[in-house]
Design a protein around this motif. Structure first.
Motif, PDB file in Angstrom:
ATOM      1  N   TYR A  79       0.849  -1.183   0.000  1.00 51.28           N
ATOM      2  CA  TYR A  79       0.000   0.000   0.000  1.00 51.28           C
ATOM      3  C   TYR A  79       0.891   1.241   0.000  1.00 51.28           C
ATOM      4  O   TYR A  79       1.588   1.527   0.984  1.00 51.28           O
ATOM      5  CB  TYR A  79      -0.943  -0.015   1.211  1.00 51.28           C
ATOM      6  N   ALA A  80       0.891   1.981  -1.106  1.00 52.83           N
ATOM      7  CA  ALA A  80       1.828   3.084  -1.333  1.00 52.83           C
ATOM      8  C   ALA A  80       1.794   4.184  -0.266  1.00 52.83           C
ATOM      9  O   ALA A  80       2.856   4.619   0.197  1.00 52.83           O
ATOM     10  CB  ALA A  80       1.616   3.670  -2.724  1.00 52.83           C
ATOM     11  N   PRO A  81       0.607   4.689   0.143  1.00 49.58           N
ATOM     12  CA  PRO A  81       0.622   5.745   1.171  1.00 49.58           C
ATOM     13  C   PRO A  81       1.283   5.283   2.477  1.00 49.58           C
ATOM     14  O   PRO A  81       1.968   6.062   3.136  1.00 49.58           O
ATOM     15  CB  PRO A  81      -0.862   6.060   1.392  1.00 49.58           C
ATOM     16  N   ALA A  82       1.097   4.022   2.828  1.00 46.12           N
ATOM     17  CA  ALA A  82       1.720   3.490   4.044  1.00 46.12           C
ATOM     18  C   ALA A  82       3.234   3.425   3.879  1.00 46.12           C
ATOM     19  O   ALA A  82       3.981   3.716   4.816  1.00 46.12           O
ATOM     20  CB  ALA A  82       1.160   2.113   4.372  1.00 46.12           C
ATOM     21  N   LYS A  83       3.694   3.055   2.689  1.00 44.35           N
ATOM     22  CA  LYS A  83       5.139   3.010   2.428  1.00 44.35           C
ATOM     23  C   LYS A  83       5.749   4.403   2.585  1.00 44.35           C
ATOM     24  O   LYS A  83       6.823   4.562   3.158  1.00 44.35           O
ATOM     25  CB  LYS A  83       5.414   2.479   1.017  1.00 44.35           C
ATOM     26  N   TYR A  84       5.050   5.391   2.071  1.00 46.27           N
ATOM     27  CA  TYR A  84       5.536   6.770   2.164  1.00 46.27           C
ATOM     28  C   TYR A  84       5.654   7.204   3.629  1.00 46.27           C
ATOM     29  O   TYR A  84       6.689   7.730   4.058  1.00 46.27           O
ATOM     30  CB  TYR A  84       4.602   7.719   1.402  1.00 46.27           C
ATOM     31  N   ASP A  85       4.572   6.993   4.398  1.00 44.52           N
ATOM     32  CA  ASP A  85       4.590   7.425   5.800  1.00 44.52           C
ATOM     33  C   ASP A  85       5.579   6.609   6.625  1.00 44.52           C
ATOM     34  O   ASP A  85       6.202   7.136   7.554  1.00 44.52           O
ATOM     35  CB  ASP A  85       3.188   7.348   6.399  1.00 44.52           C
ATOM     36  N   LEU A  86       5.740   5.340   6.299  1.00 42.19           N
ATOM     37  CA  LEU A  86       6.728   4.509   6.979  1.00 42.19           C
ATOM     38  C   LEU A  86       8.130   5.067   6.723  1.00 42.19           C
ATOM     39  O   LEU A  86       8.938   5.190   7.643  1.00 42.19           O
ATOM     40  CB  LEU A  86       6.610   3.073   6.468  1.00 42.19           C
ATOM     41  N   GLY A  87       8.398   5.429   5.478  1.00 36.98           N
ATOM     42  CA  GLY A  87       9.681   6.035   5.132  1.00 36.98           C
ATOM     43  C   GLY A  87       9.906   7.344   5.863  1.00 36.98           C
ATOM     44  O   GLY A  87      11.003   7.619   6.356  1.00 36.98           O
ATOM     45  N   THR A  88       8.864   8.137   5.987  1.00 40.57           N
ATOM     46  CA  THR A  88       8.960   9.406   6.710  1.00 40.57           C
ATOM     47  C   THR A  88       9.278   9.165   8.185  1.00 40.57           C
ATOM     48  O   THR A  88      10.102   9.871   8.773  1.00 40.57           O
ATOM     49  CB  THR A  88       7.648  10.206   6.571  1.00 40.57           C
ATOM     50  N   MET A  89       8.645   8.155   8.756  1.00 43.57           N
ATOM     51  CA  MET A  89       8.885   7.859  10.177  1.00 43.57           C
ATOM     52  C   MET A  89      10.333   7.383  10.378  1.00 43.57           C
ATOM     53  O   MET A  89      10.972   7.762  11.352  1.00 43.57           O
ATOM     54  CB  MET A  89       7.881   6.829  10.686  1.00 43.57           C
ATOM     55  N   TYR A  90      10.829   6.564   9.458  1.00 47.39           N
ATOM     56  CA  TYR A  90      12.234   6.146   9.544  1.00 47.39           C
ATOM     57  C   TYR A  90      13.162   7.354   9.378  1.00 47.39           C
ATOM     58  O   TYR A  90      14.146   7.498  10.086  1.00 47.39           O
ATOM     59  CB  TYR A  90      12.573   5.116   8.464  1.00 47.39           C
ATOM     60  N   TYR A  91      12.850   8.219   8.433  1.00 49.58           N
ATOM     61  CA  TYR A  91      13.694   9.386   8.153  1.00 49.58           C
ATOM     62  C   TYR A  91      13.749  10.337   9.351  1.00 49.58           C
ATOM     63  O   TYR A  91      14.803  10.845   9.712  1.00 49.58           O
ATOM     64  CB  TYR A  91      13.173  10.114   6.918  1.00 49.58           C
ATOM     65  N   GLU A  92      12.578  10.573   9.965  1.00 47.50           N
ATOM     66  CA  GLU A  92      12.495  11.518  11.083  1.00 47.50           C
ATOM     67  C   GLU A  92      12.790  10.856  12.434  1.00 47.50           C
ATOM     68  O   GLU A  92      12.978  11.552  13.424  1.00 47.50           O
ATOM     69  CB  GLU A  92      11.102  12.145  11.133  1.00 47.50           C
ATOM     70  N   GLY A  93      12.767   9.528  12.475  1.00 45.28           N
ATOM     71  CA  GLY A  93      12.957   8.830  13.751  1.00 45.28           C
ATOM     72  C   GLY A  93      11.741   8.942  14.648  1.00 45.28           C
ATOM     73  O   GLY A  93      11.855   9.061  15.858  1.00 45.28           O
ATOM     74  N   ILE A  94      10.565   8.882  14.061  1.00 43.52           N
ATOM     75  CA  ILE A  94       9.309   8.998  14.808  1.00 43.52           C
ATOM     76  C   ILE A  94       8.765   7.588  15.055  1.00 43.52           C
ATOM     77  O   ILE A  94       8.413   6.876  14.122  1.00 43.52           O
ATOM     78  CB  ILE A  94       8.272   9.835  14.027  1.00 43.52           C
ATOM     79  N   GLY A  95       8.707   7.184  16.311  1.00 39.60           N
ATOM     80  CA  GLY A  95       8.174   5.877  16.660  1.00 39.60           C
ATOM     81  C   GLY A  95       9.120   4.725  16.388  1.00 39.60           C
ATOM     82  O   GLY A  95       8.795   3.574  16.616  1.00 39.60           O
ATOM     83  N   VAL A  96      10.283   5.052  15.860  1.00 35.24           N
ATOM     84  CA  VAL A  96      11.287   4.045  15.503  1.00 35.24           C
ATOM     85  C   VAL A  96      12.651   4.731  15.488  1.00 35.24           C
ATOM     86  O   VAL A  96      12.733   5.950  15.351  1.00 35.24           O
ATOM     87  CB  VAL A  96      10.942   3.425  14.133  1.00 35.24           C
TER      88      VAL A  96
END
Length: 105
Positions: A79-96
């Motif tokens: 699911y593309a929108p989830a991939k985008y937000d997952l990438g953002t969370m990894y990039y920003e260090g949010i929740g992970v």
């Protein structure tokens, strides 16, 4: 005369109690209907929407770890929108833990 006033007062109190109970039940059911519930047949879009609700604290308490987990579940189903937000969370260090390589992936 005294009995008539008492009866009127009792009717008014009963009506007020009934109306307040109806309002409470309505508020509780409206609040719970805003919270999505997942099942084994939930689509990636539904999983993502719940993740978004946890990310934003919309209808549920804000919880970045739950959000991340739900985004990952939806992303694993391509699911593309989830991939985008997952990438953002990894990039920003949010929740992970921040990880630029995983964010790029």
């Amino acid at each position: 005369m005294h009995q008539r006033k008492t009866t009127t007062l009792i009717k008014s109190l009963l009506l007020a109690t009934l109306l307040s109970n109806i309002l409470i039940v309505s508020a509780c059911s409206a609040e719970s209907s805003n919270t999505p519930i997942l099942s084994n047949q939930s689509t990636p879009a539904e999983i993502y929407e719940l993740g978004l609700a946890y990310y934003e604290g919309n209808s549920v308490p804000q919880d970045y770890e739950k959000s991340f987990s739900l985004f990952k579940r939806a992303a694993d189903q391509d699911y593309a929108p989830a991939k985008y937000d997952l990438g953002t969370m990894y990039y920003e260090g949010i929740g992970v833990e921040q990880d630029y390589k995983k964010a790029f992936k």
